[in-house]
Design a protein around this motif. Sequence first.
Motif, mmCIF file in Angstrom:
data_model
loop_
_atom_site.group_PDB
_atom_site.id
_atom_site.type_symbol
_atom_site.label_atom_id
_atom_site.label_comp_id
_atom_site.label_asym_id
_atom_site.label_seq_id
_atom_site.Cartn_x
_atom_site.Cartn_y
_atom_site.Cartn_z
ATOM 1 N N CYS A 142 49.755 8.593 15.642
ATOM 2 C CA CYS A 142 50.055 10.470 15.379
ATOM 3 C C CYS A 142 50.292 10.982 16.686
ATOM 4 O O CYS A 142 50.945 11.334 17.663
ATOM 5 N N SER A 143 49.800 12.294 16.313
ATOM 6 C CA SER A 143 49.712 13.587 17.228
ATOM 7 C C SER A 143 49.067 14.376 16.688
ATOM 8 O O SER A 143 49.407 14.911 15.297
ATOM 9 N N ILE A 144 49.266 15.429 17.367
ATOM 10 C CA ILE A 144 48.467 16.781 17.266
ATOM 11 C C ILE A 144 49.639 18.044 16.402
ATOM 12 O O ILE A 144 49.407 18.242 15.722
ATOM 13 N N VAL A 184 45.581 7.957 16.707
ATOM 14 C CA VAL A 184 45.438 8.611 17.741
ATOM 15 C C VAL A 184 46.610 9.366 17.512
ATOM 16 O O VAL A 184 47.313 9.386 17.048
ATOM 17 N N ASN A 185 46.233 10.396 18.490
ATOM 18 C CA ASN A 185 46.427 12.027 17.521
ATOM 19 C C ASN A 185 46.705 12.444 19.022
ATOM 20 O O ASN A 185 45.855 13.622 19.784
ATOM 21 N N PRO A 221 49.849 9.236 29.684
ATOM 22 C CA PRO A 221 49.432 7.987 29.374
ATOM 23 C C PRO A 221 48.485 6.839 29.003
ATOM 24 O O PRO A 221 48.542 6.411 27.927
ATOM 25 N N SER A 222 48.049 7.031 30.590
ATOM 26 C CA SER A 222 46.823 6.092 30.533
ATOM 27 C C SER A 222 45.770 6.451 29.649
ATOM 28 O O SER A 222 45.037 5.319 29.082
ATOM 29 N N GLU A 223 45.572 7.491 28.880
ATOM 30 C CA GLU A 223 44.350 7.774 28.499
ATOM 31 C C GLU A 223 44.635 7.821 27.515
ATOM 32 O O GLU A 223 43.493 7.376 26.610
ATOM 33 N N VAL A 224 45.603 7.508 26.714
ATOM 34 C CA VAL A 224 46.094 7.606 25.270
ATOM 35 C C VAL A 224 45.623 5.957 25.242
ATOM 36 O O VAL A 224 45.108 5.505 23.783
ATOM 37 N N ALA A 225 46.287 5.144 26.345
ATOM 38 C CA ALA A 225 46.048 3.795 26.345
ATOM 39 C C ALA A 225 44.138 3.435 26.124
ATOM 40 O O ALA A 225 44.112 2.663 25.321
ATOM 41 N N VAL A 246 43.368 13.057 21.804
ATOM 42 C CA VAL A 246 43.065 13.232 22.887
ATOM 43 C C VAL A 246 44.622 14.066 23.268
ATOM 44 O O VAL A 246 45.530 13.915 23.681
ATOM 45 N N ASP A 247 44.104 15.473 23.387
ATOM 46 C CA ASP A 247 44.491 16.626 23.851
ATOM 47 C C ASP A 247 44.269 17.522 24.891
ATOM 48 O O ASP A 247 44.809 18.511 24.658
#
Length: 253
Positions: A142-144, A184-185, A221-225, A246-247
Amino acid sequence: MLKNKIAIVTGGASGNGRAIAETFVRQGAKVIVADLDPVGREGGPSVVDTINAEYADHARFVKCDVSKVDQLAALVEEAEAWGGLDIMVNNAGILLKQPLLEATEDVFHKMVDVNVKSVYFGSQAAARVMVKRKSGVIINMCSIAGMRGTGGFSHYNLTKGAVRLLTYSMADELGPMGIRVNNVNPGIMRTQMNIEDDPVIGTTTGEGYLDMIPARRWGEPSEVADACVYLASDMAKYVMGTSLVVDGGYLRI
């Protein structure tokens, strides 16, 4: 944490998707990278070549237009033939920015097809095989932007908001069948979407956003992963129907 798991990552050739694929493999999984181009938008060595150079036969590339339901079904069949699909990450997405008064039907349909339709039918195809084993994980990207409306981003806001609510309904329906569904946002991550599609990183205006992020930096990107690894693993076995933000604290809600 993901030893012997078989995962699909759509839009997996670059950006957040590439990071998810690489991180999943480091955690023991085998990954099918689904994208239109094996090198993605970033170019250079493909993620599959990079992974397999270190972890032999742990990654496969499948060319896939995620807006096509038959191609999503074929993607899942590939995972089943490899050993059985355990994790579906619906990561593929696009951003085509248009002001509301200038928005066209063509762009509207492209955004919905890639950002929403692919998640719906990708999840459907995955769930149809997962339910036979009464286990599986579906993670929707997803996304914020799906949690707060912003002028000029109406297409993107509506598609990501749809994915968020779709996640909740799927979690309710599929949970009793042993399938966990979460989303995940990400916030402003260091990806091509925020560098080229809607230039934020590296611009004067964009740098002003840093003062609004408690972490005072862009996300990686690694933190989204890492967030996806958590949701895909048994550490999150009681986590269902959740939006993991994750923002760096940007939204603070």
